[in-house]
Design an enzyme around this catalytic site. Structure first.
Site, PDB file in Angstrom:
ATOM      1  N   CYS A  28       0.869  -1.186   0.000  1.00  0.00           N
ATOM      2  CA  CYS A  28       0.000   0.000   0.000  1.00  0.00           C
ATOM      3  C   CYS A  28       0.906   1.236   0.000  1.00  0.00           C
ATOM      4  O   CYS A  28       2.111   1.136   0.248  1.00  0.00           O
ATOM      5  CB  CYS A  28      -0.898   0.007   1.234  1.00  0.00           C
ATOM      6  SG  CYS A  28       0.017   0.175   2.781  1.00  0.00           S
ATOM      7  N   HIS A  77       0.282  -4.663  19.529  1.00  0.00           N
ATOM      8  CA  HIS A  77       0.685  -4.163  18.204  1.00  0.00           C
ATOM      9  C   HIS A  77       1.118  -2.702  18.351  1.00  0.00           C
ATOM     10  O   HIS A  77       0.535  -1.951  19.136  1.00  0.00           O
ATOM     11  CB  HIS A  77      -0.502  -4.280  17.238  1.00  0.00           C
ATOM     12  CG  HIS A  77      -0.177  -3.999  15.808  1.00  0.00           C
ATOM     13  ND1 HIS A  77      -0.078  -2.710  15.322  1.00  0.00           N
ATOM     14  CD2 HIS A  77       0.069  -4.820  14.753  1.00  0.00           C
ATOM     15  CE1 HIS A  77       0.214  -2.768  14.026  1.00  0.00           C
ATOM     16  NE2 HIS A  77       0.307  -4.036  13.657  1.00  0.00           N
ATOM     17  N   GLU A 100       0.721  -0.049  16.468  1.00  0.00           N
ATOM     18  CA  GLU A 100      -0.205   1.028  16.081  1.00  0.00           C
ATOM     19  C   GLU A 100      -1.120   1.427  17.247  1.00  0.00           C
ATOM     20  O   GLU A 100      -1.203   2.619  17.579  1.00  0.00           O
ATOM     21  CB  GLU A 100      -1.025   0.647  14.842  1.00  0.00           C
ATOM     22  CG  GLU A 100      -1.842   1.830  14.318  1.00  0.00           C
ATOM     23  CD  GLU A 100      -2.706   1.490  13.110  1.00  0.00           C
ATOM     24  OE1 GLU A 100      -3.759   2.139  12.952  1.00  0.00           O
ATOM     25  OE2 GLU A 100      -2.344   0.595  12.320  1.00  0.00           O
ATOM     26  N   ASN A 127      -2.320  -6.987   9.139  1.00  0.00           N
ATOM     27  CA  ASN A 127      -3.200  -6.975   7.966  1.00  0.00           C
ATOM     28  C   ASN A 127      -3.103  -8.289   7.187  1.00  0.00           C
ATOM     29  O   ASN A 127      -4.095  -8.744   6.618  1.00  0.00           O
ATOM     30  CB  ASN A 127      -2.947  -5.741   7.090  1.00  0.00           C
ATOM     31  CG  ASN A 127      -1.683  -5.808   6.285  1.00  0.00           C
ATOM     32  OD1 ASN A 127      -1.652  -6.441   5.238  1.00  0.00           O
ATOM     33  ND2 ASN A 127      -0.626  -5.165   6.762  1.00  0.00           N
TER      34      ASN A 127
END
EC number: 1.17.7.4
Length: 316
Positions: free
Chosen positions: A12, A131, A133, A228
């Site tokens: 991405c 994680h 994030e 993801n």
């Protein structure tokens, strides 16, 4: 065997941007050395190995603040997953040069959280515990940001505030987020909802949900730490109804998964290098269950082919 190449798949823009930022840093002689990445720039070991070849040191640990304490001089790159204000402040106190490779979608979520906190809100943040994030997002204000991963976590919440907002980690399964948000709405009917699944994640999940239906098995090419990538395997199984296996590269494919398959779907996580995915596709396309000479799984992609190219300034 037919190979269904799920589209879109792989890199991405946030991942490519982060890697280009890090490569440019490696090529910049004016930056103080050593150059460190605070955690994995993106969750893919092939990528971190390729950066090591360029002299960039990846440091990993329990959390970003803890990793930062290992650095006394040089340049530090913040990864695509984002960091908390406390990490930025500590890097400044230590006199380090900092480069921010945070994905713009993550930054957008941070800005939203900061604005709502300033307006007196409590924040419910849906994300994967452990994680980086969510670590960066919750670190904005750990007292008023409540991390939940499951519906059970929502049940345990006790928030006494008329102003509540719910948002999420950008790489979560959109179906999981919808279910958890519905539970939050049931418990706190006055909640303000901001679904922040990034478009790249959303499109890749929807592609798997639709295109993997026809396959007998799905192979997801992605690092075990890539949220993801793991969510793509989950979507294949739970939404498309197709058994899925995640592999870091071609060497991890088990012949038993594919020997009886007529159709195999292939996708890749947003941080998976394109040449690594191509190697998997090439292997599957030549695979013959009746010919053991086609069963050899060998990774041949050189590290210098892993990272995206960057433009170097030509001397005048």
């Amino acid at each position: 065997m037919e190979v269904i190449k799920i589209t879109p798949r792989g890199y991405c823009y946030g991942v490519v941007d982060a890697m280009v930022i890090a490569r440019n840093a490696a090529l910049d002689p004016s930056l103080p050395r050593p150059i460190y990445i605070l955690g994995m720039i993106v969750h893919n070991k092939h990528v971190t190995d390729a950066f090591a070849e360029e002299g960039i040191i990846t440091l990993d640990g329990e959390n970003r603040l803890e990793i930062l304490e290992k650095i006394d001089q040089g340049t530090v790159i913040f990864t695509a997953h984002g960091v908390s204000p406390e990490v930025k402040k500590r890097a400044l106190e230590k006199g380090l040069v900092t480069i921010d490779a945070t994905c713009p979608d993550v930054t957008k979520t941070h800005r939203l959280i900061e604005q709502k906190l300033a307006d007196g809100y409590d924040i419910i943040y849906i994300g994967k515990k452990g994680h980086p994030e969510p670590e960066g997002a919750v670190g904005i204000n750990p007292e008023r940001i409540h991390l939940v991963e499951t519906i059970d976590d929502v049940e345990r919440l006790s928030i006494h505030n008329e102003r509540i907002m719910v948002t999420n980690q950008t790489t979560m399964s959109q179906w999981d987020v919808a279910d958890i948000m519905a539970k939050v709405k049931e418990k706190y009917p006055h909640v303000e909802m901001h679904k922040e699944i990034c478009l790249a994640t959303q499109l890749r999940q929807e592609a798997v949900a639709e295109q993997a239906k026809e396959a007998d098995v799905t192979i997801v090419v992605g690092d075990p730490r890539s949220n993801n990538s793991n969510r793509l395997a989950q979507v294949s199984e739970e939404i498309a109804g197709t058994k899925a296996y995640r592999v870091a590269d071609v060497t991890e494919i088990d012949i038993n998964w594919i020997k009886d398959a007529k159709k195999v779907a292939v996708t890749a996580g947003a941080s998976t290098p394109t040449p690594i995915t191509k190697e998997v596709i090439d292997f599957l396309e030549q695979f013959d269950p009746n010919d053991p000479s086609t069963w050899k799984r060998e990774r041949k992609v050189p590290l210098q082919k892993i990272l995206p190219k960057v433009k170097t300034k030509k001397e005048e």
